[in-house]
Write a protein that holds these residues in place. Structure first.
Motif, PDB file in Angstrom:
ATOM      1  N   LEU A 181      29.976  43.761  44.571  1.00 15.09           N
ATOM      2  CA  LEU A 181      31.354  43.376  44.273  1.00 15.09           C
ATOM      3  C   LEU A 181      32.255  44.580  44.016  1.00 15.09           C
ATOM      4  O   LEU A 181      33.475  44.479  44.119  1.00 15.09           O
ATOM      5  CB  LEU A 181      31.391  42.450  43.055  1.00 15.09           C
ATOM      6  CG  LEU A 181      30.744  41.082  43.230  1.00 15.09           C
ATOM      7  CD1 LEU A 181      30.694  40.351  41.906  1.00 15.09           C
ATOM      8  CD2 LEU A 181      31.494  40.276  44.283  1.00 15.09           C
ATOM      9  N   SER A 182      31.668  45.720  43.686  1.00 18.34           N
ATOM     10  CA  SER A 182      32.474  46.893  43.327  1.00 18.34           C
ATOM     11  C   SER A 182      33.120  47.578  44.526  1.00 18.34           C
ATOM     12  O   SER A 182      34.010  48.400  44.352  1.00 18.34           O
ATOM     13  CB  SER A 182      31.609  47.914  42.594  1.00 18.34           C
ATOM     14  OG  SER A 182      30.774  48.604  43.509  1.00 18.34           O
ATOM     15  N   ASN A 183      32.640  47.271  45.730  1.00 16.16           N
ATOM     16  CA  ASN A 183      33.137  47.945  46.939  1.00 16.16           C
ATOM     17  C   ASN A 183      33.062  49.459  46.826  1.00 16.16           C
ATOM     18  O   ASN A 183      33.973  50.168  47.245  1.00 16.16           O
ATOM     19  CB  ASN A 183      34.565  47.505  47.264  1.00 16.16           C
ATOM     20  CG  ASN A 183      34.615  46.082  47.764  1.00 16.16           C
ATOM     21  OD1 ASN A 183      33.671  45.604  48.369  1.00 16.16           O
ATOM     22  ND2 ASN A 183      35.708  45.403  47.497  1.00 16.16           N
ATOM     23  N   THR A 196      39.155  36.421  45.517  1.00 20.90           N
ATOM     24  CA  THR A 196      38.931  36.394  46.964  1.00 20.90           C
ATOM     25  C   THR A 196      38.328  35.058  47.414  1.00 20.90           C
ATOM     26  O   THR A 196      38.528  34.648  48.551  1.00 20.90           O
ATOM     27  CB  THR A 196      38.036  37.557  47.441  1.00 20.90           C
ATOM     28  OG1 THR A 196      36.779  37.480  46.753  1.00 20.90           O
ATOM     29  CG2 THR A 196      38.693  38.893  47.176  1.00 20.90           C
ATOM     30  N   GLU A 197      37.599  34.391  46.510  1.00 20.69           N
ATOM     31  CA  GLU A 197      37.038  33.087  46.839  1.00 20.69           C
ATOM     32  C   GLU A 197      38.097  31.990  46.809  1.00 20.69           C
ATOM     33  O   GLU A 197      38.061  31.053  47.571  1.00 20.69           O
ATOM     34  CB  GLU A 197      35.910  32.714  45.864  1.00 20.69           C
ATOM     35  CG  GLU A 197      34.655  33.510  46.055  1.00 20.69           C
ATOM     36  CD  GLU A 197      33.597  33.161  45.019  1.00 20.69           C
ATOM     37  OE1 GLU A 197      33.874  32.363  44.093  1.00 20.69           O
ATOM     38  OE2 GLU A 197      32.490  33.677  45.145  1.00 20.69           O
ATOM     39  N   ASN A 198      39.057  32.120  45.870  1.00 24.15           N
ATOM     40  CA  ASN A 198      40.102  31.112  45.678  1.00 24.15           C
ATOM     41  C   ASN A 198      41.480  31.743  45.784  1.00 24.15           C
ATOM     42  O   ASN A 198      42.143  31.920  44.774  1.00 24.15           O
ATOM     43  CB  ASN A 198      39.962  30.447  44.307  1.00 24.15           C
ATOM     44  CG  ASN A 198      38.597  29.840  44.092  1.00 24.15           C
ATOM     45  OD1 ASN A 198      38.082  29.186  44.974  1.00 24.15           O
ATOM     46  ND2 ASN A 198      38.022  30.052  42.933  1.00 24.15           N
ATOM     47  N   PRO A 199      41.929  32.097  46.981  1.00 22.49           N
ATOM     48  CA  PRO A 199      43.228  32.775  47.098  1.00 22.49           C
ATOM     49  C   PRO A 199      44.401  31.902  46.727  1.00 22.49           C
ATOM     50  O   PRO A 199      44.453  30.783  46.717  1.00 22.49           O
ATOM     51  CB  PRO A 199      43.307  33.175  48.580  1.00 22.49           C
ATOM     52  CG  PRO A 199      42.196  32.492  49.279  1.00 22.49           C
ATOM     53  CD  PRO A 199      41.273  31.913  48.256  1.00 22.49           C
ATOM     54  N   ARG A 206      37.777  39.874  40.487  1.00 24.74           N
ATOM     55  CA  ARG A 206      38.227  40.135  41.852  1.00 24.74           C
ATOM     56  C   ARG A 206      37.500  39.227  42.835  1.00 24.74           C
ATOM     57  O   ARG A 206      38.093  38.700  43.782  1.00 24.74           O
ATOM     58  CB  ARG A 206      38.010  41.601  42.218  1.00 24.74           C
ATOM     59  CG  ARG A 206      38.675  41.950  43.550  1.00 24.74           C
ATOM     60  CD  ARG A 206      38.434  43.364  43.985  1.00 24.74           C
ATOM     61  NE  ARG A 206      37.066  43.472  44.424  1.00 24.74           N
ATOM     62  CZ  ARG A 206      36.219  44.437  44.046  1.00 24.74           C
ATOM     63  NH1 ARG A 206      36.607  45.374  43.229  1.00 24.74           N
ATOM     64  NH2 ARG A 206      34.988  44.455  44.476  1.00 24.74           N
ATOM     65  N   ASP A 207      36.220  39.006  42.601  1.00 22.53           N
ATOM     66  CA  ASP A 207      35.449  38.125  43.481  1.00 22.53           C
ATOM     67  C   ASP A 207      35.985  36.699  43.412  1.00 22.53           C
ATOM     68  O   ASP A 207      36.086  36.026  44.436  1.00 22.53           O
ATOM     69  CB  ASP A 207      33.970  38.178  43.095  1.00 22.53           C
ATOM     70  CG  ASP A 207      33.091  37.501  44.116  1.00 22.53           C
ATOM     71  OD1 ASP A 207      33.262  37.797  45.319  1.00 22.53           O
ATOM     72  OD2 ASP A 207      32.261  36.654  43.723  1.00 22.53           O
ATOM     73  N   ARG A 208      36.343  36.245  42.222  1.00 17.68           N
ATOM     74  CA  ARG A 208      36.905  34.895  42.079  1.00 17.68           C
ATOM     75  C   ARG A 208      38.232  34.768  42.828  1.00 17.68           C
ATOM     76  O   ARG A 208      38.531  33.749  43.404  1.00 17.68           O
ATOM     77  CB  ARG A 208      37.087  34.554  40.598  1.00 17.68           C
ATOM     78  CG  ARG A 208      35.792  34.204  39.921  1.00 17.68           C
ATOM     79  CD  ARG A 208      36.024  33.693  38.526  1.00 17.68           C
ATOM     80  NE  ARG A 208      34.832  33.936  37.763  1.00 17.68           N
ATOM     81  CZ  ARG A 208      34.693  34.872  36.845  1.00 17.68           C
ATOM     82  NH1 ARG A 208      35.698  35.621  36.509  1.00 17.68           N
ATOM     83  NH2 ARG A 208      33.550  35.035  36.217  1.00 17.68           N
ATOM     84  N   LEU A 266      33.958  46.879  33.703  1.00 19.57           N
ATOM     85  CA  LEU A 266      33.896  46.966  35.164  1.00 19.57           C
ATOM     86  C   LEU A 266      33.268  45.715  35.769  1.00 19.57           C
ATOM     87  O   LEU A 266      33.714  45.226  36.805  1.00 19.57           O
ATOM     88  CB  LEU A 266      33.128  48.217  35.588  1.00 19.57           C
ATOM     89  CG  LEU A 266      33.821  49.538  35.259  1.00 19.57           C
ATOM     90  CD1 LEU A 266      32.863  50.705  35.444  1.00 19.57           C
ATOM     91  CD2 LEU A 266      35.057  49.727  36.106  1.00 19.57           C
ATOM     92  N   ALA A 267      32.243  45.198  35.109  1.00 19.73           N
ATOM     93  CA  ALA A 267      31.614  43.966  35.585  1.00 19.73           C
ATOM     94  C   ALA A 267      32.616  42.827  35.555  1.00 19.73           C
ATOM     95  O   ALA A 267      32.711  42.038  36.503  1.00 19.73           O
ATOM     96  CB  ALA A 267      30.392  43.628  34.731  1.00 19.73           C
ATOM     97  N   ALA A 268      33.394  42.737  34.479  1.00 18.19           N
ATOM     98  CA  ALA A 268      34.404  41.684  34.372  1.00 18.19           C
ATOM     99  C   ALA A 268      35.445  41.817  35.478  1.00 18.19           C
ATOM    100  O   ALA A 268      35.856  40.820  36.081  1.00 18.19           O
ATOM    101  CB  ALA A 268      35.070  41.738  32.999  1.00 18.19           C
ATOM    102  N   ALA A 269      35.869  43.045  35.756  1.00 18.55           N
ATOM    103  CA  ALA A 269      36.865  43.268  36.812  1.00 18.55           C
ATOM    104  C   ALA A 269      36.299  42.877  38.177  1.00 18.55           C
ATOM    105  O   ALA A 269      37.001  42.251  38.989  1.00 18.55           O
ATOM    106  CB  ALA A 269      37.310  44.726  36.813  1.00 18.55           C
TER     107      ALA A 269
END
Length: 153
Positions: free
Chosen positions: A14-16, A150-153, A146-148, A139-142
């Motif tokens: 998830l960190s890219n 991208t899943e639900n724009p 961010r993943d959430r 960082l994990a929270a961020a």
């Protein structure tokens, strides 16, 4: 296996490739890859150009970890599920070790999202460096937020 170990590969994904996240993940993996005695005598400091720098309290520990480095490297990359670390650079840094032992074990006051998985927060307790632990959780929270998005724009 520690709950945090199961989450590290996903956080890395998830960190890219964010260097701060990779460094925090590798430092957390160090804590999970070594025994208690080694963990008390060493601290993973940072990941730079695929080299994990580890501070130890004296030359005896440095020599011992240099011998064990290939085995630790194998375990560490196994936890991460990818070869993020190609080399472990061990330094003797008594000042770093003294500073680490003086830090409070409790998590510093940081605001963490309520939806941060409890197993992630509990698992992060293996990261003895309180500041690194807090950074890892932020960082994990961020990454999760961010993943959430991208899943639900």
């Amino acid at each position: 296996m520690e709950p945090i170990a199961r989450l590290l590969p996903e956080l890395i994904r998830l960190s890219n490739g964010q260097p701060e996240v990779l460094s925090a993940a590798c430092c957390a993996a160090w804590a999970l890859s070594v025994g208690e005695a080694t963990l008390r005598a060493s601290r993973a400091v940072a990941l730079t150009d695929r080299t994990l720098t580890v501070a130890v309290q004296d030359a005896r520990w440095k020599r011992q970890l240099e011998v064990l480095a290939p085995q630790i490297l194998f375990r560490l990359n196994g936890l991460l599920r990818q070869p993020l670390v190609t080399r472990i650079h061990i330094i003797v840094d008594r000042k770093f070790m003294v500073a680490e032992t003086r830090r409070p074990a409790a998590l510093p006051a940081v605001t963490l999202p309520e939806e941060l998985p409890e197993e992630l927060v509990d698992g992060a307790s293996v990261i003895h460096d309180a500041a690194l632990r807090a950074q890892f959780l932020r960082l994990a929270a961020a990454c999760l937020a961010r993943d959430r998005l991208t899943e639900n724009p």
